[in-house]
Design a protein around this motif. Sequence first.
Motif, short mmCIF file in Angstrom:
data_model
loop_
_atom_site.label_atom_id
_atom_site.label_comp_id
_atom_site.label_asym_id
_atom_site.label_seq_id
_atom_site.Cartn_x
_atom_site.Cartn_y
_atom_site.Cartn_z
N THR A 101 0.85 -1.21 0.02
CA THR A 101 0.50 -0.07 -0.13
C THR A 101 0.71 1.26 0.15
N PRO A 102 1.57 1.41 -1.23
CA PRO A 102 2.59 2.59 -1.42
C PRO A 102 1.67 3.46 -1.45
N PRO A 103 1.82 5.60 -0.62
CA PRO A 103 3.36 5.18 -0.02
C PRO A 103 2.84 5.33 1.38
N SER A 104 1.64 4.79 1.60
CA SER A 104 1.09 5.22 3.01
C SER A 104 2.06 3.79 4.22
N ALA A 105 2.68 2.76 3.28
CA ALA A 105 3.22 2.30 3.93
C ALA A 105 3.41 0.89 3.01
N ASP A 106 3.99 0.26 4.27
CA ASP A 106 4.93 -1.20 3.25
C ASP A 106 3.60 -2.41 3.16
N TRP A 107 2.51 -2.27 3.82
CA TRP A 107 1.70 -3.73 3.93
C TRP A 107 0.19 -2.93 4.07
N GLN A 108 -0.29 -3.76 4.19
CA GLN A 108 -2.19 -2.74 3.99
C GLN A 108 -2.62 -3.95 5.59
N MET A 109 -2.42 -3.92 6.58
CA MET A 109 -3.34 -5.46 7.59
C MET A 109 -4.55 -4.53 8.07
N ASN A 110 -5.93 -5.18 7.94
CA ASN A 110 -7.21 -4.18 7.51
C ASN A 110 -7.86 -5.58 8.96
N LEU A 111 -8.14 -5.13 9.67
CA LEU A 111 -8.39 -5.18 11.27
C LEU A 111 -10.31 -5.06 11.04
N ALA A 112 -10.91 -4.36 10.15
CA ALA A 112 -11.90 -3.91 9.99
C ALA A 112 -12.16 -4.19 8.60
N GLU A 113 -13.57 -3.74 7.78
CA GLU A 113 -13.93 -3.09 6.25
C GLU A 113 -15.01 -2.36 6.63
N GLY A 114 -15.33 -0.65 6.29
CA GLY A 114 -16.09 -0.33 6.60
C GLY A 114 -16.31 0.55 7.15
N CYS A 115 -16.60 1.79 7.55
CA CYS A 115 -16.52 2.89 8.52
C CYS A 115 -18.22 4.05 8.50
N PRO A 116 -17.84 4.02 9.68
CA PRO A 116 -19.19 4.54 10.29
C PRO A 116 -19.32 6.34 9.99
N ALA A 117 -18.27 7.03 9.10
CA ALA A 117 -18.50 7.93 8.84
C ALA A 117 -19.02 8.59 7.57
N HIS A 118 -20.00 9.95 7.23
CA HIS A 118 -20.92 10.06 6.05
C HIS A 118 -19.43 10.99 5.04
#
Length: 368
Positions: A101-118
């Motif tokens: 997941t460049p340029p943010s980090a080396d790897w994407q590690m998901n602890l959840a999917e979906g977001c409560p914000a709008h």
Amino acid sequence: MTQTALFPSLDILPEPASTPRQHSAKLWLPKRVVFTPAALDEAFGQQMLARVTAQGLEVELLKSNRLTGLRGDDVRETYRRAKSTLAVVCAPPGALRLQPTPPSADWQMNLAEGCPAHCQYCYLAGSLSGPPVIKAFANLPQLLQNTQTYEQPGRTTSFEVSCYTDVLGIEHLTGSLAECIRYYGRREGTHLRFVSKYDHVDSLLGLPHHGRTRARFSLNAEPVVRKIEGGTASVEARLQALRRLALPRERGGGGYPVGVVLAPIMPLPDWQQAYGQLLDRVAAALDFDCDLTVEFITHRFTPGSKNVLLDWYPNTSLDFDEATRAVKRNKFGGTKFVYQPADMRQLKEFFYAEWQRRFPNAPVLYWT
């Protein structure tokens, strides 16, 4: 740069000088909470169950691992149902194959999917399939253990946990972010990164992160946050949360490395003044020595995300006029609509100069 052309409705406008809003984000309490049988078989899933019931929420125990009842009669009803649902599930086997997941980090590690914000520019639109339900992963310890196979000896390996969710927005129901912070705090040569628009950081202050977690906050100009980031904390609340996490432990803070993610940058009318004021407020909040970085992300959209967002937010004031944009293609043939090169240069020159003037020792990680 033609400012009014980007916002023809003129609905996002600088506001008269006034006391900035102070409100904290309201705790997200979903209308529906479901647990799959597989999730309840996990010890961490049982911890989530205890957290959810402690909030007084009723829990529906599903008979199978398949989620149902998320679709309404139309797109808007489906959106409302999904956005008010927390599903505690086990991440599928594919989640063990991490993606770079460049340029943010080396790897994407998901602890959840979906977001409560709008947020009306939602980065998840078009990225996740199906209704935008919030799914928290009960097999998080397994997912964390799996990241060891991606660590690279001799260099620090970074893991981003905010690609598909706002981790602080659901932390009171999951405890997943704290679990990640403790885990990476024990692993030399690793680095955890998260970003949020929420401000509930009390539970993070005393965690043994050992400097291996960078806590970042997504910020934007005051009128943007007020108009198109529904359900999130005010700019001021985010700044105070950033300050608390960055303050040294001896001053009552968390002692974290911190960061600002300025996103999505948009050339609204009088944008130099609006963003200049925001950077002044960041400087006032971080008026002490701390480990600080910044990431600059301009507004962009894909044809798919545009269609989803216009279904979700049909009255949005966001600019989705493809005729005013430049086309950017990735190596897989995907298309994004970004600002024109001349506009991007003007924006970049402004933000780099203004950031450097206020924070000469805080590096810019990237501009995109």
